[in-house]
Design an enzyme around this catalytic site. Structure first.
Site, short mmCIF file in Angstrom:
data_model
loop_
_atom_site.label_atom_id
_atom_site.label_comp_id
_atom_site.label_asym_id
_atom_site.label_seq_id
_atom_site.Cartn_x
_atom_site.Cartn_y
_atom_site.Cartn_z
CB SER A 170 -0.26 -8.38 -0.71
OG SER A 170 -1.44 -8.80 0.20
N GLY A 173 -10.44 -4.65 -2.52
CA GLY A 173 -10.81 -3.33 -3.52
C GLY A 173 -9.90 -3.36 -5.21
CG ASN A 219 1.52 -3.35 8.66
OD1 ASN A 219 2.64 -3.87 9.12
ND2 ASN A 219 0.91 -3.01 7.59
CE LYS A 257 -4.47 -2.13 0.65
NZ LYS A 257 -5.24 -0.79 -0.62
#
Length: 367
Positions: A342, A224, A345, A101
């Site tokens: 991807s 998304g 976290n 991101k």
């Protein structure tokens, strides 16, 4: 003709059913049942592709964001009876901010030059924006949906951003972000539905195709759709299959492409908390529609199994980050392939990062 196959793990098994998917070309939709799916005949209302968005935009993004991101490596994936040793992992869990991101967030913020930003996020986009906002002195507000991971919300606040929680799902979150941006005169930077964000995410594709030019397939986690759309743009006319992988509980792109138009899904919960969206983005949808080769749905049990497999390899992926690997394992193809990890976290990593930011803040206030 697109094929909608059954997924024994979802309780919606409908073996052998074929459903026309107008506009998909040779794309295949797998892992979805049909009960209550809303699949229908393709109709009007399909969005047009973002005019002019192409590989040149990805290369411009790569140059723009270079000081704010790292070039993540391709690392060996798990050896399996099907894949042998031909599966590689694109290690975006090692990216600054803990996920891919950072690329889209940095590209949008740097190109727009805003001093106040609002976004809606499941967590990783908010963390990425908060990181770059802190370095650039930008005021940031992150709107979170109900069920957002507390550790991610805490990480966003530790980086100096404001968080606002809504009681509903992703659709309500996005609406609240739009309202706040308008009220505060801020720039809205969506987590995926923006051409600058898509272009930034597409730099993942530029890197992996440069590092592994002979790969046959790339598996892309799909929420998304910003990352999948970016990979579609990076792949272009190259002879590489682009496969999107969605949680079987939130298959918005599979359902929309099968219906021939964007379809809104009810709010659902999945272990892949970053992939819970309800509606395809206006920007990613036509790009994906026109280029993706296949969409695969994977159940939560498959996602957790892939996460555990990555952890055994020493890859600290969160469940959303393991979705592409789950898709590659479900596909079971003997091929040269890359699965994108991807994000990483995890609660442990976020806790460690939170302690670091807290100590940094204390030192800044003391000086």
């Amino acid at each position: 003709m697109g094929t909608v196959g059954g997924d024994p793990g979802t309780g919606l098994h409908e073996a052998g059913l074929d459903v026309p998917c107008k506009g998909l070309g040779a794309a295949v939709v797998r892992g979805l049942g049909t009960a209550g799916s809303g699949l229908g005949v393709a109709g009007s209302g399909a969005a047009a592709a973002e005019p002019g968005l192409g590989e040149a935009d990805l290369r411009a993004a790569a140059t723009r964001i270079a000081p704010y991101v790292i070039r993540t490596p391709l690392i060996p994936g798990p050896g399996t009876a099907t894949h042998g040793t031909g599966l590689l992992l694109k290690a975006e869990h090692l990216q600054l901010g803990g996920s891919f991101k950072m690329r889209g967030a940095a590209n949008a913020v740097l190109a727009l030059g805003a001093d106040r930003v609002v976004t809606g996020s499941s967590g990783n986009h908010g963390i990425a924006l908060a990181r770059i906002a802190r370095s650039l002195g930008i005021r940031l507000t992150v709107v979170l949906a109900a069920g957002a991971t507390p550790a991610k919300a805490a990480a966003i606040r530790a980086l100096g951003a404001e968080t606002v929680q809504v009681g509903g799902g992703v659709a309500e979150r996005e609406e609240r972000a739009r309202i706040l941006a308008a009220e505060r005169g801020a720039v809205l930077v969506p987590s995926s539905d923006h051409p600058l964000v898509v272009a930034g995410q597409g730099t993942v594709g530029l890197e992996l195709l440069a590092d592994a030019p002979d790969i046959e397939t790339v598996y892309v986690p799909t929420g998304g759709g910003g990352l999948l759309a970016g990979l579609c743009l990076a792949a272009g006319s190259r002879p590489v299959r682009v496969v999107g992988v969605e949680p079987s509980l939130t298959p918005r792109y599979a359902r929309s492409l099968a219906a021939g138009r964007p379809v809104r899904l009810p709010a659902r919960t999945t272990v892949a908390d970053g992939l819970r969206g309800q509606y395809p983005g206006r920007v990613p949808y036509p790009i994906i529609r026109d280029r993706v080769d296949e969409l695969i749905a994977v159940g939560d049990a498959e996602i957790l199994a892939a996460t555990a497999l990555l952890h055994r390899l020493g890859v600290e992926a969160e469940p959303s980050g393991a979705v592409a690997l789950a898709g590659a394992l479900r596909a079971g193809r003997r091929e040269r392939a890359v699965a994108i990890v991807s994000g990483g976290n995890t609660p442990a990593r976020l806790h460690a990062s939170h302690l670091t930011h807290t100590r940094t803040n204390e030192k800044e206030h003391a000086s």
